[in-house]
Design an enzyme around this catalytic site. Structure first.
Site, PDB file in Angstrom:
ATOM      1  N   LYS A   1       0.808  -1.228   0.000  1.00  0.00           N
ATOM      2  CA  LYS A   1       0.000   0.000   0.000  1.00  0.00           C
ATOM      3  C   LYS A   1       0.842   1.280   0.000  1.00  0.00           C
ATOM      4  O   LYS A   1       0.485   2.282   0.611  1.00  0.00           O
ATOM      5  CB  LYS A   1      -0.954   0.016   1.197  1.00  0.00           C
TER       6      LYS A   1
ATOM      7  N   ASP B   1      -7.691  -6.456   9.935  1.00  0.00           N
ATOM      8  CA  ASP B   1      -9.005  -5.816   9.898  1.00  0.00           C
ATOM      9  C   ASP B   1     -10.154  -6.820   9.800  1.00  0.00           C
ATOM     10  O   ASP B   1     -11.236  -6.585  10.357  1.00  0.00           O
ATOM     11  CB  ASP B   1      -9.082  -4.787   8.772  1.00  0.00           C
TER      12      ASP B   1
END
Length: 503
Positions: free
Chosen positions: A203, A238
């Site tokens: 990312k 997550d």
């Protein structure tokens, strides 16, 4: 009138008539050629669309085969087969929230260019979440490519500031240390509930000195340098956080799926069904497994020429095959590639291919969703999107309807493939059929992510497909529900359920 004049006039009239006939012939010929060209363009467009329809077809029998392949790969991953695409990571989460948790707990959610700091005051089964606060912080770009110490010092400093704003509604019992759940959405080799070494940055992060290091230890040292007395009691990703948040609200939650920019799934497995688990079986008898299902691949997945080209040109060819077919990062790009083929082969947007249509990822999935949900009779909103994004100043109604159909094909395939994955998890857990005792036992799948939440045609198709796969009777006991922002509060709840002060 002189005879010569009459003859001359007749010649002129005849010439004019002949010219008119000639013009009419030319006009007729041009019209015919234009109609033939239009018919040829329509024929070519129809051929491309038919080819896409066939390539993107997902009959129920195919989806059942994909679900079976998912179960098989899950079992391989649980055996630690080195060639299994699903790594089936052990999360070390064996105590999910029950609703009995009391006290003040913090969470840090780091998964991209922003991070969030969260605090919750839990009041037990009666009061549940008494109060919740959070702040979102942008990470300066230079820290994303700096050193590990610089990044974690910045995070710890922001966390220390946030702790300093605790109001009277938050109470930490005397003599207790503040505790934190750390949602860290990067590839980690987890070694315990509160430790894990970084495998690689993704990312846009490229930080020296962190790969191979324990990220909890890095954060803990940074908090010590800030003078912040706080203990990390849970390290989660997550999806596991979403599962915990969902379980806190509904005790029947057995799995969690994130469908956003990326995709992943986690579920509660019986610990004795995990051959690679070497430690003592947990008291609960259960263990949350982080599937990392975006990397699922199988010969049964209906990969088209567009999928293969996208994968080949990606930053990680051969990886995340399933994610590239169902997640928000890629659906709009698949539509762009199909529209580009139609523009080249069938002049969908005129004789010249719009230059912007050649740009990778220029068509984002939120824009695809906006086009797909256009209900105006002339698809004017879809046309406006094509103009704004692709620079096509004027589109025919037919071109707009073809674009709408392409959006429908790509979204439907993605939703149906995602439903097949969920069905696979339910099959693995034996939840794909009604209980033998015909009890009213529910199985809940907690969903999160912008793709599922905001792309209504996608989520509706997913739910309808899952019902079709399960059958009406079994589907009556399975609930798919949105657990919005489960990952943030989920980390705080896991911090509570794995507290050093827990009984």
């Amino acid at each position: 009138m002189a005879k010569g004049a009459v003859v001359g006039t007749a010649v002129v009239v005849c010439a004019a008539a002949a010219a008119a006939v000639g013009v009419a012939v030319v006009v007729s010929w041009r019209r015919r050629r234009r109609r033939e060209a239009e018919d040829e363009t329509k024929r070519k467009a129809a051929a491309v669309v038919e080819e896409v329809e066939q390539a993107f077809s997902t009959p129920t029998a195919l989806l059942r085969g994909i679900a079976d392949a998912m179960v098989e790969e899950m079992q391989r991953g649980l055996r630690a087969d080195p060639h299994a695409p699903l790594k089936m990571l052990i999360s070390y989460v064996d105590n999910l929230p029950t609703g009995d948790e009391h006290g003040l707990f913090y969470a840090l959610d780091l998964g991209g260019t922003n991070f969030r700091v969260i605090r919750v005051q839990l009041g037990g089964r009666e009061k549940r979440v008494v109060k919740q606060q959070y702040e979102e912080v942008s990470i300066p770009p230079h820290l994303m490519v700096g050193t590990s110490t610089e990044l974690f010092d910045f995070i710890a400093a922001e966390l220390e500031k946030f702790v300093g704003t605790e109001g009277e509604d938050f109470h930490l019992p005397d003599g207790r240390q503040r505790e934190l759940g750390f949602t860290f959405s990067f590839p980690v080799h987890q070694t315990s509930i509160s430790s894990g070494t970084l495998i690689k940055w993704t990312k846009g992060f490229s930080i020296n000195g962190t790969v191979g290091e324990d990220v909890v230890a890095e954060l803990s040292r940074a908090m010590e340098r800030q003078g912040l007395d706080m203990k990390v009691t849970a390290l989660v990703n997550d999806t596991v956080g979403t599962l915990a948040g969902g379980r806190y609200v509904d005790n029947d939650v057995a799995a969690a799926v994130i469908l956003g920019t990326g995709t992943n799934a986690a579920y509660v497995e019986h610990a004795n069904m995990i051959p690679k688990w070497n430690g003592q079986l947990p008291k609960s008898g259960n263990m949350v497994i982080n599937m990392e299902w975006g990397n699922f691949r199988s010969d049964k997945l209906p990969r088209s020429e567009y999928d293969k080209a996208l994968d080949f040109e990606s930053l990680n060819p051969g990886e995340q095959i399933y994610e590239k077919m169902i997640s928000g990062m890629y659906l709009g790009e698949i539509v762009r590639r199909i529209l580009l083929k139609l523009a080249h082969d069938a002049s969908l947007f005129g004789d010249v291919v719009p230059p912007k249509l050649e740009q990778l990822f220029i068509l984002r999935t939120p824009d695809m969703s906006a086009m797909h949900h256009d209900t105006s009779h002339d698809l004017k909103h879809l046309g406006a999107k094509l103009k704004d994004i692709l620079g096509v100043p004027d589109t025919s109604l037919e071109a707009r309807y073809i674009t709408l159909h392409v959006c429908d094909l790509v979204a439907e395939r993605g939703a149906r493939l995602a439903a097949a994955g969920i069905y696979g998890i339910l099959k693995k857990l034996g939840k794909d059929k009604l209980p033998n005792d015909f009890s009213q036992q529910r199985t809940v799948v907690a969903m999160d992510g912008g793709l599922y939440e905001h792309y209504k045609k996608f989520s509706s198709c997913l739910e309808a497909t899952l019902t079709d796969l399960l059958g009406e009777e079994a589907a009556s006991s399975v609930v798919v529900k949105l657990a919005n922002d489960g990952s943030g509060i989920g980390a705080a709840l896991l911090s509570a359920s794995h507290s050093q002060y827990a009984a």
